[in-house]
Design a protein around this motif. Structure first.
Motif, PDB file in Angstrom:
ATOM      1  N   PRO A 108      88.067 -12.047  44.922  1.00  0.00           N
ATOM      2  CA  PRO A 108      88.605 -11.954  46.289  1.00  0.00           C
ATOM      3  C   PRO A 108      89.295 -13.257  46.708  1.00  0.00           C
ATOM      4  O   PRO A 108      90.004 -13.307  47.710  1.00  0.00           O
ATOM      5  CB  PRO A 108      87.357 -11.718  47.145  1.00  0.00           C
ATOM      6  N   THR A 109      89.073 -14.320  45.953  1.00  0.00           N
ATOM      7  CA  THR A 109      89.612 -15.666  46.146  1.00  0.00           C
ATOM      8  C   THR A 109      89.137 -16.425  44.912  1.00  0.00           C
ATOM      9  O   THR A 109      88.414 -15.839  44.099  1.00  0.00           O
ATOM     10  CB  THR A 109      89.104 -16.296  47.473  1.00  0.00           C
ATOM     11  N   ALA A 110      89.518 -17.681  44.726  1.00  0.00           N
ATOM     12  CA  ALA A 110      89.213 -18.279  43.413  1.00  0.00           C
ATOM     13  C   ALA A 110      88.803 -19.753  43.444  1.00  0.00           C
ATOM     14  O   ALA A 110      89.089 -20.497  42.506  1.00  0.00           O
ATOM     15  CB  ALA A 110      90.384 -18.060  42.471  1.00  0.00           C
ATOM     16  N   GLU A 111      88.112 -20.188  44.495  1.00  0.00           N
ATOM     17  CA  GLU A 111      87.678 -21.587  44.555  1.00  0.00           C
ATOM     18  C   GLU A 111      86.844 -21.979  43.328  1.00  0.00           C
ATOM     19  O   GLU A 111      87.038 -23.030  42.735  1.00  0.00           O
ATOM     20  CB  GLU A 111      86.867 -21.857  45.832  1.00  0.00           C
ATOM     21  N   GLU A 112      85.879 -21.112  42.954  1.00  0.00           N
ATOM     22  CA  GLU A 112      84.977 -21.432  41.847  1.00  0.00           C
ATOM     23  C   GLU A 112      85.728 -21.618  40.532  1.00  0.00           C
ATOM     24  O   GLU A 112      85.531 -22.593  39.814  1.00  0.00           O
ATOM     25  CB  GLU A 112      83.923 -20.321  41.668  1.00  0.00           C
ATOM     26  N   PHE A 139      91.201  -8.696  45.346  1.00  0.00           N
ATOM     27  CA  PHE A 139      90.600  -7.465  45.871  1.00  0.00           C
ATOM     28  C   PHE A 139      89.508  -7.824  46.862  1.00  0.00           C
ATOM     29  O   PHE A 139      88.619  -8.631  46.559  1.00  0.00           O
ATOM     30  CB  PHE A 139      90.017  -6.608  44.743  1.00  0.00           C
ATOM     31  N   ARG A 140      89.588  -7.248  48.057  1.00  0.00           N
ATOM     32  CA  ARG A 140      88.512  -7.368  49.047  1.00  0.00           C
ATOM     33  C   ARG A 140      88.231  -5.964  49.552  1.00  0.00           C
ATOM     34  O   ARG A 140      89.143  -5.285  50.042  1.00  0.00           O
ATOM     35  CB  ARG A 140      88.921  -8.286  50.211  1.00  0.00           C
ATOM     36  N   ASP A 141      86.974  -5.584  49.440  1.00  0.00           N
ATOM     37  CA  ASP A 141      86.619  -4.221  49.831  1.00  0.00           C
ATOM     38  C   ASP A 141      86.445  -4.184  51.351  1.00  0.00           C
ATOM     39  O   ASP A 141      85.342  -4.075  51.868  1.00  0.00           O
ATOM     40  CB  ASP A 141      85.346  -3.789  49.092  1.00  0.00           C
ATOM     41  N   GLU A 142      87.583  -4.302  52.048  1.00  0.00           N
ATOM     42  CA  GLU A 142      87.605  -4.365  53.513  1.00  0.00           C
ATOM     43  C   GLU A 142      86.941  -3.125  54.113  1.00  0.00           C
ATOM     44  O   GLU A 142      87.110  -2.021  53.590  1.00  0.00           O
ATOM     45  CB  GLU A 142      89.063  -4.421  54.002  1.00  0.00           C
ATOM     46  N   VAL A 143      86.208  -3.319  55.227  1.00  0.00           N
ATOM     47  CA  VAL A 143      85.596  -2.174  55.901  1.00  0.00           C
ATOM     48  C   VAL A 143      86.664  -1.200  56.371  1.00  0.00           C
ATOM     49  O   VAL A 143      86.535   0.008  56.226  1.00  0.00           O
ATOM     50  CB  VAL A 143      84.823  -2.612  57.179  1.00  0.00           C
ATOM     51  N   ARG A 151      96.765  -4.933  55.880  1.00  0.00           N
ATOM     52  CA  ARG A 151      95.357  -5.120  55.527  1.00  0.00           C
ATOM     53  C   ARG A 151      95.009  -4.163  54.403  1.00  0.00           C
ATOM     54  O   ARG A 151      94.555  -3.053  54.636  1.00  0.00           O
ATOM     55  CB  ARG A 151      94.420  -4.937  56.726  1.00  0.00           C
ATOM     56  N   GLY A 152      95.297  -4.592  53.201  1.00  0.00           N
ATOM     57  CA  GLY A 152      94.992  -3.774  52.031  1.00  0.00           C
ATOM     58  C   GLY A 152      93.630  -4.144  51.487  1.00  0.00           C
ATOM     59  O   GLY A 152      92.953  -5.043  51.997  1.00  0.00           O
ATOM     60  N   ARG A 153      93.208  -3.438  50.458  1.00  0.00           N
ATOM     61  CA  ARG A 153      92.041  -3.891  49.704  1.00  0.00           C
ATOM     62  C   ARG A 153      92.549  -4.699  48.505  1.00  0.00           C
ATOM     63  O   ARG A 153      92.079  -5.791  48.248  1.00  0.00           O
ATOM     64  CB  ARG A 153      91.177  -2.702  49.280  1.00  0.00           C
ATOM     65  N   ALA A 160      96.298 -21.846  46.399  1.00  0.00           N
ATOM     66  CA  ALA A 160      96.419 -23.198  45.844  1.00  0.00           C
ATOM     67  C   ALA A 160      95.138 -23.966  46.131  1.00  0.00           C
ATOM     68  O   ALA A 160      94.451 -23.686  47.130  1.00  0.00           O
ATOM     69  CB  ALA A 160      97.612 -23.915  46.472  1.00  0.00           C
ATOM     70  N   TYR A 161      94.818 -24.912  45.246  1.00  0.00           N
ATOM     71  CA  TYR A 161      93.574 -25.684  45.346  1.00  0.00           C
ATOM     72  C   TYR A 161      93.895 -27.133  45.062  1.00  0.00           C
ATOM     73  O   TYR A 161      94.419 -27.455  43.983  1.00  0.00           O
ATOM     74  CB  TYR A 161      92.547 -25.123  44.334  1.00  0.00           C
ATOM     75  N   SER A 162      93.575 -28.025  46.009  1.00  0.00           N
ATOM     76  CA  SER A 162      93.881 -29.442  45.816  1.00  0.00           C
ATOM     77  C   SER A 162      92.621 -30.234  45.519  1.00  0.00           C
ATOM     78  O   SER A 162      91.536 -29.906  46.009  1.00  0.00           O
ATOM     79  CB  SER A 162      94.595 -30.007  47.055  1.00  0.00           C
ATOM     80  N   ILE A 280      99.963 -11.759  63.425  1.00  0.00           N
ATOM     81  CA  ILE A 280      99.611 -11.426  62.034  1.00  0.00           C
ATOM     82  C   ILE A 280      99.429 -12.741  61.284  1.00  0.00           C
ATOM     83  O   ILE A 280     100.340 -13.578  61.272  1.00  0.00           O
ATOM     84  CB  ILE A 280     100.732 -10.609  61.360  1.00  0.00           C
ATOM     85  N   GLU A 281      98.263 -12.890  60.639  1.00  0.00           N
ATOM     86  CA  GLU A 281      97.991 -14.118  59.889  1.00  0.00           C
ATOM     87  C   GLU A 281      98.651 -14.006  58.519  1.00  0.00           C
ATOM     88  O   GLU A 281      98.229 -13.205  57.696  1.00  0.00           O
ATOM     89  CB  GLU A 281      96.473 -14.267  59.742  1.00  0.00           C
ATOM     90  N   VAL A 282      99.679 -14.821  58.288  1.00  0.00           N
ATOM     91  CA  VAL A 282     100.375 -14.745  56.997  1.00  0.00           C
ATOM     92  C   VAL A 282      99.927 -15.828  56.023  1.00  0.00           C
ATOM     93  O   VAL A 282     100.253 -15.776  54.833  1.00  0.00           O
ATOM     94  CB  VAL A 282     101.915 -14.768  57.173  1.00  0.00           C
ATOM     95  N   GLY A 283      99.176 -16.816  56.538  1.00  0.00           N
ATOM     96  CA  GLY A 283      98.678 -17.855  55.637  1.00  0.00           C
ATOM     97  C   GLY A 283      97.546 -18.597  56.301  1.00  0.00           C
ATOM     98  O   GLY A 283      97.384 -18.542  57.533  1.00  0.00           O
ATOM     99  N   GLN A 284      96.705 -19.233  55.476  1.00  0.00           N
ATOM    100  CA  GLN A 284      95.649 -20.066  56.040  1.00  0.00           C
ATOM    101  C   GLN A 284      95.376 -21.227  55.099  1.00  0.00           C
ATOM    102  O   GLN A 284      95.359 -21.062  53.872  1.00  0.00           O
ATOM    103  CB  GLN A 284      94.366 -19.254  56.292  1.00  0.00           C
ATOM    104  N   VAL A 285      95.154 -22.400  55.686  1.00  0.00           N
ATOM    105  CA  VAL A 285      94.842 -23.598  54.893  1.00  0.00           C
ATOM    106  C   VAL A 285      93.467 -24.115  55.302  1.00  0.00           C
ATOM    107  O   VAL A 285      93.077 -24.006  56.473  1.00  0.00           O
ATOM    108  CB  VAL A 285      95.921 -24.698  55.074  1.00  0.00           C
ATOM    109  N   PHE A 286      92.718 -24.645  54.317  1.00  0.00           N
ATOM    110  CA  PHE A 286      91.337 -25.083  54.541  1.00  0.00           C
ATOM    111  C   PHE A 286      91.118 -26.455  53.927  1.00  0.00           C
ATOM    112  O   PHE A 286      91.610 -26.726  52.824  1.00  0.00           O
ATOM    113  CB  PHE A 286      90.339 -24.156  53.818  1.00  0.00           C
ATOM    114  N   TYR A 287      90.353 -27.287  54.598  1.00  0.00           N
ATOM    115  CA  TYR A 287      89.804 -28.487  53.958  1.00  0.00           C
ATOM    116  C   TYR A 287      88.291 -28.330  53.961  1.00  0.00           C
ATOM    117  O   TYR A 287      87.693 -28.083  55.006  1.00  0.00           O
ATOM    118  CB  TYR A 287      90.201 -29.760  54.708  1.00  0.00           C
TER     119      TYR A 287
END
Ligand code: P5A
Length: 438
Positions: A108-112, A139-143, A151-153, A160-162, A280-287
């Protein structure tokens, strides 16, 4: 491409299953078909738009010094147990067992995975900073999968990962992606507003969502009206940490937040300039610092020989969601209006009389010359009424329509229509060619 040989299954009626305009238009324009709840097959026209968007995302990631890789979609539960997220992620994670009864999952994402791949290749402080990215299906098994690709599954994400040695470096990496995102969305003809946001299952304490304003959006957002004017990022030197920090600090003076991060004092200060809308959220960045590197025991040798735990951020763009978001932002009652940068073809060449020798010969000539000049043309060479051809051209929304009829051709003229404005102009064949190849 000749329409008579293409695969463009347009629909006359609006399908009842589609609630929002982008979903309706994507089905009607033969771009996608749903194959299971929240899972879509991408047909040729949709695939071309997806590829266009991907390429803009890729160019801006490369420009920001991120390096492209490709990770598998199927990952082992073992990997996710190392960070503690295998249990924590909950029912949104699609869990699979292989024939040996081993627990696997669809990412569903790939940090690990990026964290262990990075550790595998980076041993010393000289191997940092690095930013690795991929454009890969998730793939996210959205409710409630809904609104088509919004909003797909299964959906396509740029992730990207820094990896940085210290806080100052990590902040610069975050800012670099921040600017790259502004540039990416602007190139697609979108005004995406960066807003302070919650971090959810990704974690960390600093995050921005990039939001496109649209009445059909799922997020409630609050912002200063100054954000209604697009920001210019041209002159900013992204290699200069101080310049970047200043620019972003300047942006942050104008309030913008999602509903989880509302700041009532800041809203009061904005006074009558405060706006509320859907987006509509088209992107998100995290620290999130050492959340994953620490949990997974990652370190590199520092300059003084002592081990250093790298600090991380992750940065997502909803590539397939963007297809829907762009349509939400750019359409009219007749259909889609593609911004030039993401259009599946540049020109619809419309032959009004495929059974007329002179008219068809003129079209063939135009088709050959435009193609030779590298202009992407969808040539409607079908034996159909003009009205049906106009309707299809408006529906699929290519930026230009070049209309060729027998009367005009007898005088050497064609009609060029700009889809966005509806403006039509009669001109000579040569002038039309010059205009489209300019
Ligand atoms: C950042 C990259 C992450 O997953 N990990 C890797 C972080 N962020 S995110 O915000 O959860 O997702 C990134 C973007 O993906 C899009 N997105 C979706 N698109 C379509 N359907 C969905 N169900 C869906 N879920 C997320 C969003 O654009 C989001 O910003």
């Amino acid at each position: 491409m000749r329409l008579s040989r293409y695969f463009l299954p347009v629909l006359k009626e609006t399908p009842g299953e589609a609630q929002v305009i982008s979903h309706q238009l994507m089905l009607r324009a033969g771009m996608v078909r749903q194959t299971a709840a929240g899972i879509y097959a991408w047909l040729p026209l949709g695939k071309r738009v997806l590829a266009r968007i991907e390429q803009i995302v890729r160019e801006e990631q490369d420009r920001a010094c991120a390096i492209e890789v490709l990770m598998p979609t199927i990952q082992s539960a073992e990997l996710w147990r190392q960070s503690g997220r295998y249990e924590a992620y909950g029912p949104e994670m699609l869990r699979i067992k292989d024939r040996q009864d081993r627990e696997m999952l669809f990412s569903p994402t790939a940090e690990e995975l990026f964290t262990v791949i990075f550790q595998n290749g980076a041993k010393s402080y000289r191997d940092l900073p690095r930013n690795l990215y991929q454009i890969q299906w998730k793939f996210r098994d959205e409710v409630r999968p809904r609104f088509g690709v919004l909003r797909g599954r299964e959906f396509l994400m740029k992730d990207a990962y820094s990896f940085d040695l210290d806080m100052a470096g990590a902040r610069h990496s975050y800012n670099r992606m921040f600017i790259a995102y502004m540039r990416t969305f602007a190139r697609m003809g979108l005004d995406a507003i960066p807003m302070q946001a919650d971090t959810g299952p990704i974690g960390g304490d600093l995050s921005h969502e990039f939001i496109v304003l649209a009445p059909t959006g799922e997020s409630d957002v609050f912002y200063h009206e100054n954000w209604l004017h697009p920001r210019d990022t041209d002159g900013i030197d992204a290699d200069d940490p101080a310049a970047l920090e200043d620019f972003i600090a300047g942006l942050n003076q104008d309030y913008a937040a999602t509903d989880e991060k509302r700041d009532l004092d800041a809203e009061a200060a904005a006074g009558p300039a405060l706006r509320q809308s859907k987006g509509i959220e088209v992107g998100q960045v995290f620290y999130f610092g050492d959340k994953y590197t620490k949990a997974m025991g990652v370190s590199v040798q520092g300059p003084d020989g002592a081990p250093v735990t790298p600090l991380m951020g992750s940065y997502g763009i909803g590539v397939s969601r963007l297809v829907g978001a762009i349509i939400e932002a750019s359409h009219d009652t007749a259909g889609i209006i593609w911004p030039d940068a993401v259009a599946p073809f540049k020109v619809a060449l419309i032959n009004l009389r495929a059974d007329d020798a002179a008219c068809s010969a003129a079209c063939e000539g135009l088709y050959a010359e435009l193609s030779a000049a590298g202009v992407e043309v969808l040539y409607d060479d079908r034996d159909e009424r003009g009205g049906a051809k106009f309707a299809t051209a408006d529906l699929i929304g290519l930026p230009w329509q070049l209309v060729v009829g027998p009367k005009g051709i007898a005088q050497g003229v064609v009609e060029l229509k700009r889809r966005r404005t509806g403006e039509k102009q009669e001109m000579t064949v040569e002038a039309a060619l010059a205009r489209l190849t300019a």
